[in-house]
Design a protein around this motif. Sequence first.
Motif, mmCIF file in Angstrom:
data_model
loop_
_atom_site.group_PDB
_atom_site.id
_atom_site.type_symbol
_atom_site.label_atom_id
_atom_site.label_comp_id
_atom_site.label_asym_id
_atom_site.label_seq_id
_atom_site.Cartn_x
_atom_site.Cartn_y
_atom_site.Cartn_z
ATOM 1 N N ILE A 269 5.268 6.331 -11.586
ATOM 2 C CA ILE A 269 5.801 5.960 -12.898
ATOM 3 C C ILE A 269 4.714 6.081 -13.964
ATOM 4 O O ILE A 269 4.953 6.584 -15.059
ATOM 5 N N PHE A 270 3.499 5.641 -13.615
ATOM 6 C CA PHE A 270 2.394 5.751 -14.564
ATOM 7 C C PHE A 270 2.109 7.214 -14.890
ATOM 8 O O PHE A 270 1.920 7.573 -16.057
ATOM 9 N N GLY A 271 2.080 8.073 -13.891
ATOM 10 C CA GLY A 271 1.795 9.487 -14.118
ATOM 11 C C GLY A 271 2.827 10.145 -15.012
ATOM 12 O O GLY A 271 2.488 10.890 -15.939
ATOM 13 N N LEU A 272 4.099 9.868 -14.748
ATOM 14 C CA LEU A 272 5.167 10.437 -15.573
ATOM 15 C C LEU A 272 5.118 9.889 -17.001
ATOM 16 O O LEU A 272 5.285 10.635 -17.974
ATOM 17 N N VAL B 255 4.258 -0.136 -23.310
ATOM 18 C CA VAL B 255 4.419 -1.294 -22.421
ATOM 19 C C VAL B 255 4.565 -0.835 -20.975
ATOM 20 O O VAL B 255 4.038 -1.477 -20.058
ATOM 21 N N THR B 256 5.250 0.268 -20.743
ATOM 22 C CA THR B 256 5.420 0.784 -19.381
ATOM 23 C C THR B 256 4.077 1.172 -18.770
ATOM 24 O O THR B 256 3.835 0.923 -17.589
ATOM 25 N N ILE B 257 3.207 1.754 -19.566
ATOM 26 C CA ILE B 257 1.875 2.111 -19.071
ATOM 27 C C ILE B 257 1.124 0.864 -18.637
ATOM 28 O O ILE B 257 0.530 0.822 -17.552
ATOM 29 N N ILE B 258 1.185 -0.185 -19.435
ATOM 30 C CA ILE B 258 0.516 -1.443 -19.088
ATOM 31 C C ILE B 258 1.177 -2.073 -17.861
ATOM 32 O O ILE B 258 0.502 -2.558 -16.945
ATOM 33 N N PHE B 259 2.512 -2.052 -17.813
ATOM 34 C CA PHE B 259 3.253 -2.639 -16.699
ATOM 35 C C PHE B 259 2.876 -2.001 -15.368
ATOM 36 O O PHE B 259 2.666 -2.690 -14.374
ATOM 37 N N THR B 260 2.814 -0.672 -15.341
ATOM 38 C CA THR B 260 2.519 -0.003 -14.074
ATOM 39 C C THR B 260 1.116 -0.343 -13.587
ATOM 40 O O THR B 260 0.902 -0.529 -12.389
ATOM 41 N N GLN B 261 0.178 -0.458 -14.515
ATOM 42 C CA GLN B 261 -1.183 -0.812 -14.109
ATOM 43 C C GLN B 261 -1.243 -2.238 -13.580
ATOM 44 O O GLN B 261 -1.887 -2.500 -12.556
ATOM 45 N N LEU B 262 -0.572 -3.160 -14.246
ATOM 46 C CA LEU B 262 -0.573 -4.551 -13.788
ATOM 47 C C LEU B 262 0.175 -4.716 -12.462
ATOM 48 O O LEU B 262 -0.233 -5.501 -11.607
ATOM 49 N N THR B 263 1.249 -3.969 -12.282
ATOM 50 C CA THR B 263 1.982 -4.029 -11.012
ATOM 51 C C THR B 263 1.131 -3.481 -9.869
ATOM 52 O O THR B 263 1.116 -4.045 -8.776
ATOM 53 N N TRP C 241 2.487 8.545 -18.515
ATOM 54 C CA TRP C 241 1.246 8.954 -19.169
ATOM 55 C C TRP C 241 1.358 10.380 -19.722
ATOM 56 O O TRP C 241 0.932 10.647 -20.848
ATOM 57 N N SER C 242 1.951 11.285 -18.963
ATOM 58 C CA SER C 242 2.101 12.649 -19.456
ATOM 59 C C SER C 242 3.043 12.685 -20.662
ATOM 60 O O SER C 242 2.804 13.412 -21.625
ATOM 61 N N TYR C 243 4.093 11.884 -20.630
ATOM 62 C CA TYR C 243 5.001 11.807 -21.771
ATOM 63 C C TYR C 243 4.289 11.205 -22.978
ATOM 64 O O TYR C 243 4.442 11.666 -24.106
ATOM 65 N N PHE C 244 3.487 10.168 -22.736
ATOM 66 C CA PHE C 244 2.710 9.517 -23.797
ATOM 67 C C PHE C 244 1.751 10.515 -24.449
ATOM 68 O O PHE C 244 1.669 10.588 -25.678
ATOM 69 N N LEU C 245 1.039 11.288 -23.647
ATOM 70 C CA LEU C 245 0.112 12.279 -24.198
ATOM 71 C C LEU C 245 0.850 13.361 -24.970
ATOM 72 O O LEU C 245 0.370 13.814 -26.025
ATOM 73 N N LEU D 16 0.805 -1.229 0.000
ATOM 74 C CA LEU D 16 0.000 0.000 0.000
ATOM 75 C C LEU D 16 0.836 1.278 0.000
ATOM 76 O O LEU D 16 0.448 2.276 -0.620
ATOM 77 N N PHE D 17 1.969 1.263 0.690
ATOM 78 C CA PHE D 17 2.728 2.503 0.853
ATOM 79 C C PHE D 17 4.001 2.593 0.007
ATOM 80 O O PHE D 17 4.608 3.656 -0.054
ATOM 81 N N PHE D 18 4.401 1.496 -0.622
ATOM 82 C CA PHE D 18 5.599 1.549 -1.452
ATOM 83 C C PHE D 18 5.319 1.183 -2.912
ATOM 84 O O PHE D 18 5.643 1.947 -3.809
ATOM 85 N N VAL D 19 4.738 0.010 -3.139
ATOM 86 C CA VAL D 19 4.561 -0.462 -4.519
ATOM 87 C C VAL D 19 3.514 0.359 -5.271
ATOM 88 O O VAL D 19 3.773 0.840 -6.379
ATOM 89 N N ILE D 20 2.336 0.540 -4.685
ATOM 90 C CA ILE D 20 1.268 1.260 -5.384
ATOM 91 C C ILE D 20 1.646 2.726 -5.636
ATOM 92 O O ILE D 20 1.475 3.205 -6.767
ATOM 93 N N PRO D 21 2.178 3.473 -4.669
ATOM 94 C CA PRO D 21 2.582 4.854 -4.981
ATOM 95 C C PRO D 21 3.692 4.934 -6.038
ATOM 96 O O PRO D 21 3.678 5.826 -6.888
ATOM 97 N N THR D 22 4.644 4.005 -5.998
ATOM 98 C CA THR D 22 5.704 4.017 -7.009
ATOM 99 C C THR D 22 5.142 3.728 -8.390
ATOM 100 O O THR D 22 5.502 4.396 -9.363
#
Length: 163
Positions: free
Chosen positions: A81-84, A122-130, A86-90, A71-77
């Motif tokens: 990564i997803f936020g960074l 792939v990174t976007i998919i990876f972060t969601q699956l992680t 995703w903004s680059y992707f857009l 809850l406090f390490f994996v999900i926030p990380t």
Amino acid sequence: MILAQFTWLILKNIFGIKLIAFFELNMLSLGLLVMASCSHNLLSNKHLKLDGFIKKASQQKQAAINMIGALFFVIPTAALIFGLTWSYFLNELHQHQFQFSLEAFTDPSSLRIMSLSAFISVTIIFTQLTALAAISLACKAALTLHQLKSENFEKILNESRGE
């Protein structure tokens, strides 16, 4: 990955042919391998944790550590990564740089954009699956904690009854 690296080195050093495609394929493969390994280690409970501390801890403490870690390490990380990414992707999508064509294999700058585009996707998919795997791990830990508390409560109740 090894074959792409070997081919790139042979073509570059022996024949003097610099095909960037093999180097890009090698780097993309390495990134995909690292991402797949991270997810696999998380799901198979082989991820990095404080093994010396966890082995001596009770099952209840182990579950609490797993839940806090998820809850406090994996999900926030993963969210960061997803936020960074995703903004680059857009930004790349807005600039129309996601171009997949055969000409890209001859032009190094187009190839770089193409491989980066694939890696970002792939990174976007990876972060969601992680993040989903971490949520699953946290839920499993919460259920373990609940089950252990129920067993302890029943044990105390039976002892107070004299059974």
